[in-house]
Design an enzyme around this catalytic site. Structure first.
Site, PDB file in Angstrom:
ATOM      1  N   ASP A 193       1.019  -1.124  -0.003  1.00  0.00           N
ATOM      2  CA  ASP A 193      -0.137   0.077  -0.074  1.00  0.00           C
ATOM      3  C   ASP A 193       0.909   1.392  -0.024  1.00  0.00           C
ATOM      4  O   ASP A 193       1.603   1.582   1.190  1.00  0.00           O
ATOM      5  CB  ASP A 193      -0.935  -0.136   1.209  1.00  0.00           C
ATOM      6  CG  ASP A 193      -1.951   0.973   1.274  1.00  0.00           C
ATOM      7  OD1 ASP A 193      -1.769   2.187   0.408  1.00  0.00           O
ATOM      8  OD2 ASP A 193      -3.018   1.045   1.853  1.00  0.00           O
ATOM      9  N   HIS A 198       0.489   7.875   4.284  1.00  0.00           N
ATOM     10  CA  HIS A 198       0.995   6.970   5.239  1.00  0.00           C
ATOM     11  C   HIS A 198       2.361   7.252   5.530  1.00  0.00           C
ATOM     12  O   HIS A 198       3.089   6.625   6.167  1.00  0.00           O
ATOM     13  CB  HIS A 198       0.712   5.578   5.068  1.00  0.00           C
ATOM     14  CG  HIS A 198      -0.733   5.151   4.922  1.00  0.00           C
ATOM     15  ND1 HIS A 198      -1.684   5.531   5.919  1.00  0.00           N
ATOM     16  CD2 HIS A 198      -1.512   4.667   3.972  1.00  0.00           C
ATOM     17  CE1 HIS A 198      -2.979   5.172   5.329  1.00  0.00           C
ATOM     18  NE2 HIS A 198      -2.731   4.627   4.033  1.00  0.00           N
ATOM     19  N   ILE A 213      -0.819   9.113   8.590  1.00  0.00           N
ATOM     20  CA  ILE A 213      -1.804   8.320   9.804  1.00  0.00           C
ATOM     21  C   ILE A 213      -1.405   6.703   9.266  1.00  0.00           C
ATOM     22  O   ILE A 213      -0.600   6.500   8.181  1.00  0.00           O
ATOM     23  CB  ILE A 213      -3.119   8.457   9.639  1.00  0.00           C
ATOM     24  CG1 ILE A 213      -3.693   8.221   7.926  1.00  0.00           C
ATOM     25  CG2 ILE A 213      -3.458   9.747   9.922  1.00  0.00           C
ATOM     26  CD1 ILE A 213      -5.100   8.160   7.700  1.00  0.00           C
ATOM     27  N   GLY A 216      -5.231   1.681   7.714  1.00  0.00           N
ATOM     28  CA  GLY A 216      -6.207   1.008   8.506  1.00  0.00           C
ATOM     29  C   GLY A 216      -5.962  -0.538   8.738  1.00  0.00           C
ATOM     30  O   GLY A 216      -6.305  -1.280   9.605  1.00  0.00           O
TER      31      GLY A 216
END
Length: 290
Positions: A193, A198, A213, A216
């Protein structure tokens, strides 16, 4: 309309070949924090952690299904016939996996991906992207990504099922805290990803965050690891299915508080961010097990 639900649902599945080996498994586990210090104790040589990091003892956490092969390749379903959306309006709303048998440490398989459902939530649409993976010995797993698309509802479709669940009205049977390393998102993204949200502070600011962040799906994997390591006695083969709803963000350097309620055949889970007054991270989370 940007979303033609009938056309998307009628489209032929996309077929692809995926492969992985022990290095992919180890990298994924390290991205979840395997082998790192916990509560001040070194886990790098802990026998329980070596199951995640040492090739001669390796087992596969079932959430590896979310990155096997080409990481987030399943999101290619957003380019399916009948689906034309602005990726800036796309959120990963939830995820579920069903295991048909344990994932092997080394594998080569066929992935068949399709739009399994399109739901009309009024101001938004939810697209369910389903990947079914099988090898020469038969089905391995089925993975559903629930993609929330802002501004694309109102087309008159089915609202879809409600996945909201109530937690038991009692104290959790177990509570675990899992620290997120400062560099963890940088390591996790190597499993496929590559979203700069991120990793790139400037991109994160453009998206409305003070800093990058955590993915998830990294919180998703960390949570399953905590359940397997505690309630399921470290036995990954007991996991039958695992689902969650992404309820909020978490930042590298924070701590996940993972509360677990044990029921026959399943564990109900709530995940929050310790440093932000238990702000929700994962909700409606269930691990079904043998």
């Amino acid at each position: 309309m940007p979303i033609d639900a009938a056309r998307a649902l009628a489209a032929d599945p996309r077929q692809g070949e995926i492969a992985w080996d022990h290095k992919d498994i180890q990298l994924y586990h390290l991205g979840l924090g395997a082998g790192s210090s916990l509560h001040g104790n070194s886990l790098a040589t802990d026998p329980d952690e070596l199951r995640y990091t040492l090739e001669s003892k390796l087992h596969v956490l079932p959430s590896f299904a979310t990155v096997a092969g080409a990481g987030m390749a399943m999101l290619g379903g957003l380019a399916a016939p009948g689906i034309e959306v602005n990726l800036a309006n796309v959120l990963h709303g939830g995820h579920s996996i069903e295991l048909h048998r344990p994932i092997p440490v080394k594998g080569r398989a066929t992935s068949s991906s399709k739009v399994a459902a399109v739901y009309d939530k009024g101001k938004a649409a939810v697209i369910v992207l389903r990947s079914e993976v099988a090898d020469a010995d038969g089905p391995l797993w089925t993975s559903d990504a629930q993609i929330f698309v802002r501004g694309e509802g109102g087309f008159g479709g089915d609202r879809g099922p409600s996945v909201r669940g109530e937690l038991p009205d009692r104290a959790p049977d177990r509570t675990e805290e899992r620290p997120i390393r400062e560099e963890q998102a940088l390591l996790y993204r190597l499993s496929g990803d590559w979203n700069p949200l991120h990793a790139d502070p400037e991109f994160a600011k453009l998206a409305g965050f003070d800093k990058p962040i955590l993915h998830g799906l990294c919180s998703y994997g960390m949570t399953l690891k905590a359940v397997v390591d505690t309630v399921l006695g470290g036995d990954v083969s007991r996991v039958r299915a695992y689902r969650t709803r992404f309820a909020g963000i978490v930042f590298p350097g924070e701590t996940l508080r993972i509360r677990m309620w044990q029921e026959p055949g399943r564990v109900l889970v709530s995940v929050t961010a310790v440093e932000r007054d238990d702000a929700p991270v994962l909700a409606d989370t269930v691990v079904e097990h043998a």
